[in-house]
Scaffold this motif. Sequence first.
Motif, PDB file in Angstrom:
ATOM      1  N   CYS A   1      -7.062   1.933   3.433  1.00 58.02           N
ATOM      2  CA  CYS A   1      -6.571   3.207   2.715  1.00 58.02           C
ATOM      3  C   CYS A   1      -7.595   3.636   1.468  1.00 58.02           C
ATOM      4  O   CYS A   1      -7.766   4.703   1.385  1.00 58.02           O
TER       5      CYS A   1
ATOM      6  N   CYS B   1       0.062   3.353   3.500  1.00 60.48           N
ATOM      7  CA  CYS B   1       0.492   2.967   5.033  1.00 60.48           C
ATOM      8  C   CYS B   1       1.498   1.985   4.980  1.00 60.48           C
ATOM      9  O   CYS B   1       2.142   1.546   5.834  1.00 60.48           O
TER      10      CYS B   1
ATOM     11  N   CYS C   1       0.872  -1.252  -0.108  1.00 60.09           N
ATOM     12  CA  CYS C   1      -0.195   0.045  -0.017  1.00 60.09           C
ATOM     13  C   CYS C   1       0.847   1.133   0.070  1.00 60.09           C
ATOM     14  O   CYS C   1       1.776   1.422   0.932  1.00 60.09           O
TER      15      CYS C   1
ATOM     16  N   CYS D   1      -4.498  -0.353   0.222  1.00 56.72           N
ATOM     17  CA  CYS D   1      -5.182  -1.533   1.056  1.00 56.72           C
ATOM     18  C   CYS D   1      -6.544  -1.043   1.161  1.00 56.72           C
ATOM     19  O   CYS D   1      -7.012   0.035   0.959  1.00 56.72           O
TER      20      CYS D   1
HETATM   21 ZN   LIG Z   1      -2.754   1.201   3.388  1.00 59.40          ZN
END
Ligand SMILES: [Zn+2]
Length: 240
Positions: free
Chosen positions: A178, A156, A153, A175
């Motif tokens: 997010c 993050c 991701c 992800c």
């Molecule tokens: Zn993420």
Amino acid sequence: MPGLYRDHGVVLRTIKLGEADRIVSFMTQGNGKVRAVAKGIRKSGSRFGARLEPTCHVMIQCYRGRELDVVTQVETVEAHRTLREDYNSFTHAVTMLEAVDQVAQEREPAPALYRMLTGALRTLDTTPSPVITPGFYWKLLSLEGYHPHLDGCVRCGAEEGPFVAFDLAEGGVLCPTCGRLGGRRIAPEALTFLSRLVGGELHLAMAEPPDPLHLLEVERLGIAALEHHSERRIRSANLL
Ligand SMILES: [Zn+2]
């Protein structure tokens, strides 16, 4: 002769000029993007004939001008007739030409870009596959320094998939957590196919093309990424 040069080029687009002329944009092998006037091309019996149509690969001779060059001779190298007679192949080819027109700089040699374009047009002409244009967009993005981040991701850093969206500004996947905050939705199968494409497995991808819907997702995402990168619309993509 001073100011006279010869080069290989692909016709990207043409626009009318005055009563009988056209301005032709070429992606050339040695001179980058070139814009040149083809005088008298719209008169019947023009010596240029139909050799300066979009997608045509030609050998040109031009006079260098201050802003626009002037085409003096044209020889066909590859007419790509099969491609031009097939509506689907032709519309895909036109979006590739427009994408190149958006990223190429005038008179700045870009031989890799030229090679990619001639290669993609040749493949589309001889062994058409729906994988060619998405493959072309993502290769073009990598060439422009926009290589997508697909292993984790981009917000993050989570490394566990499945990833559910793509962030155009960050150039990578998101992800589920997010992805809830933004990004463009994309199916995991489409992302798997995208990994293959950018991993240089174009031939494998051509041998086993994915579901047409996922292919379309990857193609549209490629166009969106190119538009984001060049900050310009690719108008012909509406035809796809
Ligand atoms: Zn993420």
